[in-house]
Design an enzyme around this catalytic site. Structure first.
Site, PDB file in Angstrom:
ATOM      1  N   SER A 248       0.870  -1.075  -0.123  1.00 50.05           N
ATOM      2  CA  SER A 248       0.083  -0.181   0.204  1.00 50.05           C
ATOM      3  C   SER A 248       0.891   1.307  -0.199  1.00 50.05           C
ATOM      4  O   SER A 248       0.183   2.243  -0.274  1.00 50.05           O
ATOM      5  CB  SER A 248      -0.940   0.005   1.314  1.00 50.05           C
ATOM      6  OG  SER A 248      -0.178   0.030   2.521  1.00 50.05           O
TER       7      SER A 248
ATOM      8  N   ASP B 162      -1.911   9.215   7.224  1.00 46.79           N
ATOM      9  CA  ASP B 162      -2.999   8.296   7.888  1.00 46.79           C
ATOM     10  C   ASP B 162      -2.460   7.462   9.086  1.00 46.79           C
ATOM     11  O   ASP B 162      -1.107   7.664   9.447  1.00 46.79           O
ATOM     12  CB  ASP B 162      -3.808   7.474   7.200  1.00 46.79           C
ATOM     13  CG  ASP B 162      -3.098   6.398   6.247  1.00 46.79           C
ATOM     14  OD1 ASP B 162      -2.041   6.327   6.449  1.00 46.79           O
ATOM     15  OD2 ASP B 162      -3.812   5.735   5.148  1.00 46.79           O
TER      16      ASP B 162
ATOM     17  N   HIS C 174       0.603   5.420   6.601  1.00 47.37           N
ATOM     18  CA  HIS C 174       1.332   5.949   5.412  1.00 47.37           C
ATOM     19  C   HIS C 174       1.952   7.436   5.403  1.00 47.37           C
ATOM     20  O   HIS C 174       1.165   8.385   6.107  1.00 47.37           O
ATOM     21  CB  HIS C 174       0.507   5.822   4.127  1.00 47.37           C
ATOM     22  CG  HIS C 174      -0.302   4.315   4.188  1.00 47.37           C
ATOM     23  ND1 HIS C 174      -1.370   4.040   4.375  1.00 47.37           N
ATOM     24  CD2 HIS C 174       0.315   3.111   3.690  1.00 47.37           C
ATOM     25  CE1 HIS C 174      -1.903   2.635   4.292  1.00 47.37           C
ATOM     26  NE2 HIS C 174      -0.533   2.242   3.658  1.00 47.37           N
TER      27      HIS C 174
END
Length: 386
Positions: free
Chosen positions: A64, A350, A353
């Site tokens: 991600s 967040d 990340h």
């Protein structure tokens, strides 16, 4: 800080909450909502020392941190194709787990390439400049990320690359021209984070009871070596391999304690992996003729920012710009949540990340940094090799 591994299970319901939130059309119940402001993206990167034209394409494999939309259309709880993700990206949410650009977006720009399309969206001649196969929740091990249901593990990402090769062969003038193009292209690989966060540290996985930290790192890097060798056997010669950052300092982990300190237990857990990856890179350079593997020291890059945040205009190091609960890391960024307005001052976007600001700082360090950031050479030097 005493770190409680069982509390990491919060990561799964957090993402489950996102999905349920989307399915039932609920917006704004969890936070006070103000009218979101879309800002035009800042200049991507300073290209004064980029775009040398040596690299025909960039192929990206990872999770991600660098996924740019491959999970959008699969049955997965690991998605970021909703606002406020992409609030600073021209066009809005794309599936990037960031407010804007990822680290590989910045690297592509520095190489003079366009933003690399997700494999799920790449069409026509786009594949000639590269493809991004990264998938949120993916790991080196196929079972990693199973709590999120759908994801594309590294082995499957490699299969997708092999499919791309078949497509490119019909577009680039035949097998010989394709082989030359692939050998001059860059392969960016950033795997391993989920093998800890969404495998070893998850209480519903047996891994922690089967392996100690060193044994697990040995298992991962043995598999990693085989996977990178497979990419080499498919024609790859120039490889950029990213190490793991200090994962004990991300908001999701900070939120598990009450003292606001990083979990040194988690930081120490991942150290053997980074050590093993460095040794692996040295061995691959020696054993695979014509190859050049370089290592990006992500932990050092982030430590440099944390050590002197004012130098980079960063003021907030310990909480997400978008998220809920302690350190804004107990529940990750929810649909239509109002993020912080001063995103360029945050280290984290967040619970997991970095912000676009930090991603682009790391892109520059990877591209033109010294040996503490990238070794034995940096990406600019790697790109220029014949």
């Amino acid at each position: 800080m005493a770190f409680h591994f069982r509390r990491l299970i919060c990561c799964f319901p957090a993402l489950l909450a996102v999905v349920l939130h989307l399915m039932h059309g609920i917006s704004g119940q969890f936070v006070g909502v103000e009218e979101p402001i879309f800002a035009p993206p800042p200049p991507l990167v300073d290209l004064d020392y980029g775009g040398d034209g040596h690299v025909p394409a960039l192929f990206v494999f990872g999770d991600s941190l660098i996924d740019d939309g491959n999970n959008n259309n699969i049955a997965s709880f690991a998605k970021a194709n909703y606002f406020p993700y992409g609030i600073d990206f021209n066009g809005g949410p794309t599936g990037r787990f960031c407010n804007g650009l990822t680290m590989v977006d910045g690297i592509a720009q520095l190489l003079g390439l366009p933003l690399i399309p997700a494999n799920s969206e790449a069409t026509g001649d786009q594949v000639l400049r590269g493809v991004n196969y990264a998938s949120a929740a993916a790991g080196i091990l196929p079972e990693t990320g199973g709590n999120f249901v759908g994801r594309i593990p590294f082995d499957e990402q490699i299969k997708n690359f092999e499919t791309t090769l078949n497509q490119v062969a019909t577009k680039s003038g035949g097998a010989v021209a394709m082989a030359d193009s692939v050998s001059q292209s860059l392969f960016f690989v950033g795997m391993g984070s989920n093998d800890y966060l969404n495998n070893y540290l998850m209480p519903n996985f047996p891994t922690r009871n089967q392996y100690n930290a060193q044994q697990y790192a040995d298992l991962l890097v043995q598999r990693y070596t085989d996977q990178l060798t497979r990419l080499y056997n498919n024609g790859g010669r120039k490889f950029v391999v990213a190490g793991l950052g200090r994962m004990g300092c991300i908001p999701s982990i900070l939120a598990q304690g009450t003292d606001g300190k990083c979990s040194e237990e988690v930081n120490q857990l991942v150290l053997p992996f980074n050590t093993n990856v460095k040794t692996m890179i040295s061995n691959l350079n020696q054993n695979l003729p014509g190859s050049k593997f370089i290592y990006l020291d992500i932990a050092h890059m982030l430590e440099d920012i944390v050590a002197s945040p004012a130098t980079y205009g960063i003021t907030t190091l310990d909480k997400g710009c978008c998220g809920i609960g302690r350190n804004r890391g107990q529940i990750t960024c929810l649909p239509f949540e109002t993020p912080c307005p001063n995103r360029d001052q945050y280290l984290f976007w967040d619970a997991f990340h970095p912000t676009e600001k930090v991603n682009l700082i790391m892109a520059k360090k990877a591209y033109a940094g010294d040996r503490t950031d990238a070794f034995p050479i940096n990406i600019r030097e790697l790109a220029s090799l014949n």
